[in-house]
Design an enzyme around this catalytic site. Structure first.
Site, PDB file in Angstrom:
ATOM      1  N   ASN A 185     -47.547 -87.862  98.852  1.00  0.00           N
ATOM      2  CA  ASN A 185     -48.493 -87.348  97.857  1.00  0.00           C
ATOM      3  C   ASN A 185     -48.111 -85.933  97.419  1.00  0.00           C
ATOM      4  O   ASN A 185     -47.533 -85.149  98.181  1.00  0.00           O
ATOM      5  CB  ASN A 185     -49.950 -87.425  98.338  1.00  0.00           C
ATOM      6  N   GLU A 202     -49.799 -82.901  95.484  1.00  0.00           N
ATOM      7  CA  GLU A 202     -51.021 -82.317  94.933  1.00  0.00           C
ATOM      8  C   GLU A 202     -50.711 -81.149  94.005  1.00  0.00           C
ATOM      9  O   GLU A 202     -49.578 -80.656  93.948  1.00  0.00           O
ATOM     10  CB  GLU A 202     -51.942 -81.884  96.089  1.00  0.00           C
ATOM     11  N   CYS A 210     -50.680 -89.624  93.982  1.00  0.00           N
ATOM     12  CA  CYS A 210     -50.658 -90.305  95.277  1.00  0.00           C
ATOM     13  C   CYS A 210     -49.232 -90.665  95.678  1.00  0.00           C
ATOM     14  O   CYS A 210     -48.344 -90.827  94.833  1.00  0.00           O
ATOM     15  CB  CYS A 210     -51.478 -91.590  95.209  1.00  0.00           C
ATOM     16  N   GLU A 249     -48.084 -93.508  96.714  1.00  0.00           N
ATOM     17  CA  GLU A 249     -47.651 -94.800  96.173  1.00  0.00           C
ATOM     18  C   GLU A 249     -47.172 -94.641  94.732  1.00  0.00           C
ATOM     19  O   GLU A 249     -46.176 -95.239  94.314  1.00  0.00           O
ATOM     20  CB  GLU A 249     -48.804 -95.819  96.208  1.00  0.00           C
ATOM     21  N   CYS A 284     -55.313 -96.405  96.769  1.00  0.00           N
ATOM     22  CA  CYS A 284     -56.519 -96.155  95.971  1.00  0.00           C
ATOM     23  C   CYS A 284     -56.510 -97.091  94.753  1.00  0.00           C
ATOM     24  O   CYS A 284     -55.512 -97.776  94.472  1.00  0.00           O
ATOM     25  CB  CYS A 284     -56.586 -94.697  95.542  1.00  0.00           C
ATOM     26  N   CYS A 320     -53.651 -96.575  92.249  1.00  0.00           N
ATOM     27  CA  CYS A 320     -52.363 -97.043  92.786  1.00  0.00           C
ATOM     28  C   CYS A 320     -52.290 -98.564  92.799  1.00  0.00           C
ATOM     29  O   CYS A 320     -51.223 -99.140  92.574  1.00  0.00           O
ATOM     30  CB  CYS A 320     -52.142 -96.485  94.191  1.00  0.00           C
TER      31      CYS A 320
HETATM   32  N1  THU Z   1     -53.747 -90.309  98.514  1.00  0.00           N
HETATM   33  C1  THU Z   1     -52.572 -91.012  98.422  1.00  0.00           C
HETATM   34  O1  THU Z   1     -51.488 -90.427  98.326  1.00  0.00           O
HETATM   35  N2  THU Z   1     -52.644 -92.360  98.424  1.00  0.00           N
HETATM   36  C2  THU Z   1     -53.788 -93.082  98.575  1.00  0.00           C
HETATM   37  O2  THU Z   1     -53.752 -94.311  98.504  1.00  0.00           O
HETATM   38  C3  THU Z   1     -55.049 -92.392  98.830  1.00  0.00           C
HETATM   39  C4  THU Z   1     -55.045 -90.923  98.604  1.00  0.00           C
HETATM   40  C5  THU Z   1     -53.682 -88.842  98.515  1.00  0.00           C
HETATM   41  C6  THU Z   1     -54.218 -88.190  97.283  1.00  0.00           C
HETATM   42  C7  THU Z   1     -54.563 -86.808  97.797  1.00  0.00           C
HETATM   43  O3  THU Z   1     -53.382 -86.000  97.766  1.00  0.00           O
HETATM   44  C8  THU Z   1     -54.953 -87.046  99.249  1.00  0.00           C
HETATM   45  O4  THU Z   1     -54.431 -88.331  99.587  1.00  0.00           O
HETATM   46  C9  THU Z   1     -56.444 -87.008  99.505  1.00  0.00           C
HETATM   47  O5  THU Z   1     -57.110 -87.840  98.622  1.00  0.00           O
END
Ligand code: THU
Length: 150
Positions: free
Chosen positions: A45, A47, A56, A58, A99, A102
């Site tokens: 991920n 940010e 994310c 994925e 999520c 994704c």
């Molecule tokens: N996140 C992912 O990378 N993949 C997911 O399927 C769920 C959430 C990340 C997004 C954010 O950087 C952190 O997890 C908290 O939500």
């Protein structure tokens, strides 16, 4: 067999999570896409100080596979996530599954590939492990086929 394949992918996803850029949520996620020839593409991920722009793991992984011209070759995906320690390790017992956004992006790859994609998910501490099909995580999906794209 499926369990063994899943563990290999989860290990690769865990390694990828060490590169998570998650200074806001402190929640690291690693993902891996297994290609038909056995090669793996990984991502974490990513940010942003403008929180809503965060990507994310994925999504990063599938975009990377696409940038290598290999979106249609994905056969399986592994995902792991949890609280991110300063040394890059993950902690926690909760299963992390893709999520909603994704799932839609995974569906893009699945429909273009003409196959369902296996999805392996795990908790950081290894206590939870699950296997899904992309079609199970996003049933009745809208995708490229609905727009006549193959
Ligand atoms: N996140 C992912 O990378 N993949 C997911 O399927 C769920 C959430 C990340 C997004 C954010 O950087 C952190 O997890 C908290 O939500």
């Amino acid at each position: 067999m499926r369990e063994v394949a899943g563990r290999v992918l989860i290990d690769a996803a865990r390694e990828a999570a060490a590169h998570a850029h998650a200074p806001y949520s402190h929640f690291g996620v690693g993902a891996v896409a297994l290609l038909a020839d056995g090669q793996m593409v990984t991502g974490a991920n990513f940010e942003n100080a403008s929180y809503g722009l965060s990507l994310c793991a994925e999504t990063v992984t599938l975009a990377t596979a696409n940038s290598q011209g290999r979106l249609r070759e994905i056969v399986a995906i592994g995902v792991i996530g949890g609280a991110l320690a300063k040394d890059g390790t993950l902690g926690g017992s909760a299963l992390v599954t893709p999520c909603g956004r994704c799932r839609q992006i995974i569906n893009e790859a699945a429909q273009l590939a003409g196959r369902d994609i296996d999805i392996y998910c795990a908790s950081a501490d290894g206590s939870a492990f699950a296997y899904f099909r992309a079609s199970e995580l996003l049933p009745h999906a809208f995708g490229p086929a609905d727009l006549g794209v193959k």
